[in-house]
Scaffold this active site. Structure first.
Site, PDB file in Angstrom:
ATOM      1  N   SER A   9       0.459  -0.861  -0.207  1.00 58.09           N
ATOM      2  CA  SER A   9      -0.229   0.647  -0.074  1.00 58.09           C
ATOM      3  C   SER A   9       1.122   1.158  -0.287  1.00 58.09           C
ATOM      4  CB  SER A   9      -0.750   0.108   1.759  1.00 58.09           C
ATOM      5  OG  SER A   9      -1.767   0.896   1.599  1.00 58.09           O
ATOM      6  N   HIS A  34      -1.648  -0.830  -3.850  1.00 55.63           N
ATOM      7  CA  HIS A  34      -2.643  -0.664  -3.757  1.00 55.63           C
ATOM      8  C   HIS A  34      -2.711   1.185  -3.515  1.00 55.63           C
ATOM      9  CE1 HIS A  34      -6.804  -1.146  -1.222  1.00 55.63           C
ATOM     10  NE2 HIS A  34      -5.827  -0.353  -0.160  1.00 55.63           N
ATOM     11  N   ASP A  36      -4.695   4.171  -1.772  1.00 50.62           N
ATOM     12  CA  ASP A  36      -5.642   4.562  -1.251  1.00 50.62           C
ATOM     13  C   ASP A  36      -6.253   6.093  -1.213  1.00 50.62           C
ATOM     14  OD1 ASP A  36      -5.878   1.784   0.638  1.00 50.62           O
ATOM     15  OD2 ASP A  36      -3.961   2.833   1.182  1.00 50.62           O
ATOM     16  N   MET A  38      -8.245   9.090  -0.140  1.00 55.26           N
ATOM     17  CA  MET A  38      -8.871   9.777   1.053  1.00 55.26           C
ATOM     18  C   MET A  38      -9.524  10.587   0.363  1.00 55.26           C
ATOM     19  SD  MET A  38      -6.980   7.846   4.041  1.00 55.26           S
ATOM     20  CE  MET A  38      -6.575   6.056   3.950  1.00 55.26           C
ATOM     21  N   HIS A  68      -8.220   2.340  -3.487  1.00 59.35           N
ATOM     22  CA  HIS A  68      -9.310   2.223  -2.690  1.00 59.35           C
ATOM     23  C   HIS A  68      -9.813   3.115  -2.876  1.00 59.35           C
ATOM     24  CE1 HIS A  68      -9.431   1.082   1.127  1.00 59.35           C
ATOM     25  NE2 HIS A  68     -10.663   1.200   1.179  1.00 59.35           N
ATOM     26  N   MET A  70     -12.030   5.466  -0.713  1.00 60.38           N
ATOM     27  CA  MET A  70     -12.625   5.767  -0.020  1.00 60.38           C
ATOM     28  C   MET A  70     -13.204   7.577   0.001  1.00 60.38           C
ATOM     29  SD  MET A  70      -9.457   3.980   2.727  1.00 60.38           S
ATOM     30  CE  MET A  70      -8.567   4.136   1.307  1.00 60.38           C
ATOM     31  N   MET A 141     -11.984  -4.808   5.440  1.00 59.33           N
ATOM     32  CA  MET A 141     -10.991  -3.802   6.087  1.00 59.33           C
ATOM     33  C   MET A 141     -10.719  -4.914   6.948  1.00 59.33           C
ATOM     34  SD  MET A 141     -10.693  -1.663   4.136  1.00 59.33           S
ATOM     35  CE  MET A 141      -9.349  -0.899   5.427  1.00 59.33           C
ATOM     36  N   ASP A 175      -7.079  -5.459   4.206  1.00 58.95           N
ATOM     37  CA  ASP A 175      -6.233  -4.414   4.246  1.00 58.95           C
ATOM     38  C   ASP A 175      -6.352  -3.784   5.742  1.00 58.95           C
ATOM     39  OD1 ASP A 175      -5.164  -2.201   3.603  1.00 58.95           O
ATOM     40  OD2 ASP A 175      -7.203  -0.975   2.630  1.00 58.95           O
TER      41      ASP A 175
HETATM   42  C1  DX5 Z   1      -6.329   2.040   5.220  1.00 58.25           C
HETATM   43  C2  DX5 Z   1      -6.102   1.693   4.021  1.00 58.25           C
HETATM   44  C3  DX5 Z   1      -4.656   0.741   3.982  1.00 58.25           C
HETATM   45  C4  DX5 Z   1      -2.936   1.419   4.870  1.00 58.25           C
HETATM   46  C5  DX5 Z   1      -2.943  -0.058   5.459  1.00 58.25           C
HETATM   47  O1  DX5 Z   1      -7.237   2.546   5.275  1.00 58.25           O
HETATM   48  O2  DX5 Z   1      -7.006   1.405   3.467  1.00 58.25           O
HETATM   49  O3  DX5 Z   1      -4.390   0.346   2.478  1.00 58.25           O
HETATM   50  O4  DX5 Z   1      -2.677   1.899   3.574  1.00 58.25           O
HETATM   51  O5  DX5 Z   1      -1.687   0.365   6.254  1.00 58.25           O
HETATM   52  P1  DX5 Z   1      -1.262  -0.973   6.822  1.00 58.25           P
HETATM   53  O6  DX5 Z   1      -0.865  -2.174   6.275  1.00 58.25           O
HETATM   54  O7  DX5 Z   1      -0.346   0.462   8.120  1.00 58.25           O
HETATM   55  O8  DX5 Z   1      -1.687  -1.253   8.025  1.00 58.25           O
HETATM   56 ZN    ZN Z   2      -6.829   0.782   1.322  1.00 58.93          ZN
END
Ligand code: DX5
Ligand code: ZN
Length: 222
Positions: A9, A34, A36, A38, A68, A70, A141, A175
């Protein structure tokens, strides 16, 4: 069960040299990257947008982009992320949008459609979309979304088992808080794709960390 995959990620990468970090993930033997997204509304953090997905495609074209979302209004961003080079676009089942319509819009762009569940969301909420054949990947999640580096929530494991019971060939990803031990627990429950930020990007040797995570998941799978 579908093939095991390891997905670093990018949220845990060094943001001062993101292109090199994408290359590092590809060279370490990762299966997908991956990313993210947000928006500060759906989750209480702001990360990055389509430009970073496009950068990842330029930096490591061979590494598929697992994006992903969010965000509160995912349907408004399908085209932007498809244009930027997303190979999979994951939306949240909790997002206030037409979930089926958004999954169809993602597919219509030739992108794999993914559906994400928060740890406390019952797997039954995803069932109608799986039954309708609208989902290529279900993401469970294993932390509350928004930040990297959180602790794994074991209460999410039953969701993985339920989804695997519903769909034996489905890609099921996990994740949040994923390391060798938690990946094994998730693999045992039926997950086959493992997203890890801290464990992979902060490891001294990323290739060794990818291999260890893969070995741990392979050994635990049913
Ligand atoms: C959290 C993200 C994850 C995050 C995971 O909201 O969706 O993808 O990067 O990070 P680690 O592996 O450090 O928990
Ligand atoms: Zn994620």
């Amino acid at each position: 069960m579908p093939k095991i995959g390891i997905l670093p990620s990018l949220l845990a990468a060094d943001f001062g040299r993101l292109a090199e970090e994408c290359r590092r993930a590809a060279d370490a033997g990762a299966d997908e990257l991956h990313l993210d997204i947000m928006d500060g509304v759906f989750v209480r953090n702001i990360s990055f947008g389509p430009e970073v997905v496009a950068m990842a495609r330029r930096a490591a074209p061979e590494l598929p982009r697992n994006v992903h979302l969010m965000v509160a209004r995912p349907h408004e961003y399908v085209d932007a992320f498809a244009d930027a080079g997303a190979n999979t676009l994951l939306i949240h089942v909790e997002a206030p949008c037409d979930v089926a319509g958004t999954l169809r819009a993602i597919r219509a762009r030739g992108v794999r459609a993914g559906l994400t569940l928060n740890p406390e969301t019952p797997a039954a909420l995803a069932a109608p979309y799986l039954r309708a054949g609208l989902v290529d990947e279900a993401l469970c999640m294993t932390v509350h979304p928004g930040f990297g580096g959180q602790s794994f929530i074991a209460a999410a494991l039953p969701n993985i088992r339920s989804l695997r019971a519903m769909a034996s060939a489905l890609d099921i990803s996990v994740d949040g808080g994923i390391g060798d031990e938690t990946a094994a627990a998730c693999a045992r429950a039926g997950a086959n794709l493992f997203v890890a930020g801290t464990t992979l990007f902060r490891a001294p040797d990323m290739a060794a960390a990818v291999a260890a995570l893969r070995a741990s998941a392979e050994a635990a799978r049913p």
